[in-house]
Structures are given as C-alpha cells and as structure tokens.
Design an enzyme around this catalytic site. Structure first.
Site, PDB file in Angstrom:
ATOM      1  CB  SER A  64      -0.961  -0.030   1.195  1.00 46.38           C
ATOM      2  OG  SER A  64      -1.902   0.998   1.130  1.00 46.38           O
ATOM      3  CG  ASP A 276      -3.290   3.953  -1.021  1.00 43.39           C
ATOM      4  OD1 ASP A 276      -3.961   3.737  -2.051  1.00 43.39           O
ATOM      5  OD2 ASP A 276      -3.328   3.213  -0.018  1.00 43.39           O
ATOM      6  CG  ASP A 278      -3.034  -0.641  -2.042  1.00 45.09           C
ATOM      7  OD1 ASP A 278      -3.141   0.529  -1.640  1.00 45.09           O
ATOM      8  OD2 ASP A 278      -3.443  -1.614  -1.381  1.00 45.09           O
ATOM      9  NE  ARG A 464      -4.495   2.800  14.846  1.00 45.37           N
ATOM     10  CZ  ARG A 464      -3.989   2.441  13.663  1.00 45.37           C
ATOM     11  NH1 ARG A 464      -3.455   3.352  12.866  1.00 45.37           N
ATOM     12  NH2 ARG A 464      -4.016   1.191  13.280  1.00 45.37           N
ATOM     13  N   GLY A 467      -0.292  -0.552  11.849  1.00 47.49           N
ATOM     14  CA  GLY A 467      -0.526  -1.962  11.559  1.00 47.49           C
ATOM     15  C   GLY A 467       0.439  -2.505  10.535  1.00 47.49           C
ATOM     16  CB  THR A 468       1.779  -1.252   7.660  1.00 46.41           C
ATOM     17  OG1 THR A 468       1.990   0.146   7.916  1.00 46.41           O
ATOM     18  CG2 THR A 468       0.315  -1.480   7.313  1.00 46.41           C
TER      19      THR A 468
END
Length: 509
Positions: A64, A276, A278, A464, A467-468
């Site tokens: 991504s 972005d 992807d 937070r 996630g990547t």
C-alpha cells in the site's frame, strides 16, 4: 498432502532465522527481502481457506502506502472482505513456523478449521508495481501449487480490483463480471449515467488532476480512461515512469504533511486528488487564491456522500435511518456536524427496494431519484475502500449538486489537527482500548497524554501503533494550528521516551 513436495518448495523459500511477523488488518508487511517464505506460506493458507469455505480466495501482494523497498500480502475472503479474524491467527502461526514444522502446522490448521484436503481449492492472485512483487507472487503460486490448488494470476491490479473479481466469482456474476473489463464497465456505466444528468442541466466539463503515487493507479486509470465520458478530463501525475512508489507523493504523504505531492503543479482553485500506492485510499485538496493549501480527507468525503444519499432517500419517500461509521482519526468537527445532520447504513433489503423503485415507480420524480440512487449504490458498493470508485462518486455528486471543492470544503470547518509518526523499536509495546483512543501500555503514557491535553483548548490526542511498520501514529486536535502542532509534538516526545523511540527525538514542527 505431498510431504516431499512441501519439503522441496519450503527449501526454495526458507524462513530467515529469528524473524517474527504478525498478521493484522493490513496483512503482513516488512522489507521485501524478508517476505519470500511468508508469500509461499500465504499461498498455502489461501488454498486451505478456499477448501474450508468452498469458495475462491484472493491473495494480494502489496504494501500500500509503505516505501517501495517494503512489500506485503493480504488474503481476501469470498465476498471480497478481509480475511476472517479467526484465520489471522493461523496466518501468523504459519508464517512464523520453522521450516521443519510446516507439515505439522498445516495439519493442525486443517483439524481446527475442519478443512477437507480432498476438496478443490481456487485462488486469485494480484500484485502492485513494486520491483519485488512479481517474484513474491511466484512464491505465492508455489504455495498454492504444493497443496494442489488451482490459481488465476491477474498480474498488475489495484487492491480493490482483486477484491472485486473475488466477490464476482463467488456470487456467480451477480455482483459483476470477474474481469478487469467487468470492473471498468460496471463503474463507468454508473458514473456515465450520473454525469449525463448533470451535463443536461448545463454543468461545464469536469477537470481533475490526479496524483497516482507512482503506483498501480496510474496504469489502471490509463486503461479505464476510454470508458469515461468525453466531458470528464483527467490529468495523471506521478505515474511511476520517473520516480519511486510513494516517494513524496500519494494520499498518505498529502494527509500527513498537509501539502501537495511532488510533481503536481497546482493552480488556485483547481480540483486535485491523490491515490495511495495500491489505489485503495484517496484524499482531495486545492489551493485558494491566497496560496493556502486545503485538504479534504475521508471525513468530508463521508459527509458529502451521506448528505447526498439522505437527500435522495427523501425524494423517493424512503424513511431509512442512516449512520456514518467513523474511526478515532475523524476530526471532532466532522463528528459534531454529522450528529446534527445525519443519524448511512444501507441494508441489502433497502438496496433491493431502491432498485425496484427505479424500474417500477410510476411517479417520474421518484423514479428518477431512485435511478440516481441505484447508480450511486453501484459506485459506492465496493467491498473495500477504492480510490477509483470513490473518485467517481465524488465527481458525480459535485456535478449533480453543482458544487465546487471550495463549497464542499465549507460544509463545516475542521478543528486544526496534526498527524505525526514516531519511529519505535517495537510497535507492539503500545496497546490501546476505547476504539484505539486510549493507551493501556506502556505504563504512564496515557497519564502523560492526559496531562498534555489539559494544556490546550478544545484539544484531544491519542496514539496507536501502525498496523504495517514499527511506527506509532500520533493524532492531536486543538483550537489553533499552532496549538495542535505543539500538542502533537509533545505527545510524540512522550511516545519516544516511554515507548522505545528509535533515532533522533522528534523535532518541533
């Protein structure tokens, strides 16, 4: 299971010593050179998932908005949705198993998930434009093949396009044709019908500058351009022919830095947007006559769509309740505005009612409104975020309502905000609760954030883990941009000192 074949192929895609990865919302992501074994094993997992569901499963090779040197992989479930959470644990177990444990782990997954290894398995594969993606896709194919699965390699596609073809395949064509041509036809037909209605009312030609992040979006827009009505003119920038993927461009760059991407020349009041890497995210923006940059992000996109749907539902006499789902990142001003204007949750039953009205309603005005709603549903009803379909929805609504970007932007005024990233040694040291708005660990971090927030008016802040990648995202709002920037910086320093920051400490904005 072909045990000898598994040993042979596993030796071709060995797991690096000491590497541990976690499957999350974005699948797996890491440096491309660390992922060959993961791709092989996710090919295996996709075959197992296909047998468990009796349906075609998708595997998308992409990272991504991450830098070009990274890559990643995520699985697509039968209706185009993300992999079921219960299988994320299997993905993590399989990716982290030592080579000699693979057979045992596969057997355990089959037992726990009641997978019949004698059933057929079908997998669709897609990839983005990263230099590493083609070779990593071959590792996926090896994983599918070693477990006797069948595959179709779609090659270069956007992430939403792979989700689309998986959903079409598993709904026996009810959702559309499981081909790229089917995707282009479905979206362009709905968009053209909507644009025709605005052009008949005297709307001028629509022009849009699109930053494609040097990624797959540029290739797919070029393929789709022949399907667009001639009254819509797009100009593509950052098409991947000169610069690296996501480098100083793309939706994430524009959102975080709140400035235009490199390579896109903005004139005052021109409509611009960024995809972005992807093409599953989009932001809009413009520059006013004083030269100030204005970002129109997901909050205002959701607001524009929900208001338009509410107006159409009123026209067709449908008293459906509508709800907009937001994340912690939603600007507080957008939440307040939506609470006052919209209470859009679309059920399948409601969709069927609207399609029936579009065909059978005798009242001309209601029937026309239902037809507009039907075309809007076809554009919006993608299985995941889709920059291309979102762009078409936005352009159609702006044309039908006769709105400029400036008028859209003026629906409400965002609270000043800042989104930052802090490099950390291990993002998993941060655990959150309350929809990711409060930090549970490390000890003392949330208390520090609470104290900092009290220093500024109309303020809030949260952190937070990404996630990547091993970064922590910091979001802050306050009454002025200066205060939002200062709060974000102070929270970033707290994260750096309490959560294992890497490199130099964050600098003031």
């Amino acid at each position: 299971m072909d045990v000898e074949g598994l040993k042979k192929y596993s030796a071709l895609h060995p797991k690096p010593a000491g590497l541990t990865l976690q499957y999350g919302t974005a699948g797996f992501r890491s440096k491309a050179q660390q992922l060959e074994h993961v791709m092989f094993r996710m090919g295996m997992l996709a075959a197992l998932r296909s047998r468990a569901t009796g349906a075609t499963i998708g595997v998308m090779v992409t990272a991504s908005h991450n830098p070009e040197e990274d890559n990643g992989v995520k699985l697509v479930d039968p209706l185009g949705e993300m992999l079921h959470p219960s299988w994320e644990e299997y993905a993590t177990q399989l990716a982290n198993a030592e080579d000699q444990e693979l057979q045992k782990i596969v057997t355990e997954i089959c037992q726990k998930a009641a997978v019949n290894q004698q059933k057929d398995a079908s997998v669709f594969i897609g990839r983005d434009t990263r230099p590493s993606s083609k070779e990593l896709s071959q590792a996926v194919i090896d994983g599918i093949s070693v477990l006797g699965g069948q595959y179709h390699d779609y090659g270069l596609v956007t992430t939403p396009q792979l989700h689309y073809v998986v959903c079409c395949q598993n709904t026996q064509g009810q959702y559309g044709k499981p081909t790229l041509e089917g995707y282009y036809q479905k979206l362009s037909k709905a968009f053209t019908e909507l644009i025709k209605k605005s052009l008949s009312s005297g709307e001028a030609q629509r022009q849009l500058k699109i930053d494609c992040a040097n990624g797959i979006g540029a290739l797919k827009l070029a393929e789709m351009e022949t399907y667009f009505p001639k009254e819509v003119q797009i100009q593509v920038y950052n098409d991947g022919t000169k610069e690296k993927l996501n480098h100083l461009c793309g939706a994430d760059f524009v959102k975080v830095h709140q400035k235009p991407p490199k390579g896109l020349d903005m004139k005052p009041n021109e409509s611009c947007c960024s995809f972005d890497g992807d093409a599953d995210r989009i932001v809009y923006y413009y520059k006013d006559t004083a030269g100030h940059f204005h970002l129109i992000d997901g909050d205002k996109i959701a607001t524009l769509i929900s208001i338009f749907l509410k107006e159409l539902l009123a026209k067709v006499g449908q008293t459906l309740k509508m709800a907009v789902v937001q994340t912690a990142y939603a600007n507080g001003s957008s939440t307040r505005y939506l609470e006052e204007t919209v209470q859009v949750l679309f059920s399948k039953a409601a969709e069927n009612t609207i399609r029936q009205l579009a065909k059978e309603e005798k009242d001309d005005a209601k029937r026309e409104a239902a037809k507009v709603l039907e075309n809007m549903i076809d554009l919006i009803n993608q299985t995941v975020g889709d920059a291309i379909s979102d762009m078409l929805v936005i352009e159609a609504i702006l044309a039908l309502k006769g709105l400029t970007l400036q008028q859209w932007d003026a629906l409400y005024t965002d609270f000043p905000s800042r989104l930052l990233k802090v490099q950390v040694a291990d993002r998993q040291v941060i655990d959150t609760t309350d929809a990711e708005r409060r930090a549970v660990t490390p000890p003392g971090l949330q208390e520090k954030i609470d104290a900092l927030v009290k220093k500024y008016k109309l303020s809030r802040a949260f952190v937070r883990p990404s996630g990547t990648e091993d970064v922590v995202r910091v979001y802050a709002e306050a009454d002025t941009q200066e205060n939002a920037d200062a709060l974000a910086h102070e929270v970033s320093l707290a994260v750096y000192h309490l959560a294992g920051g890497k490199g130099a400490p964050p600098q003031p904005i």
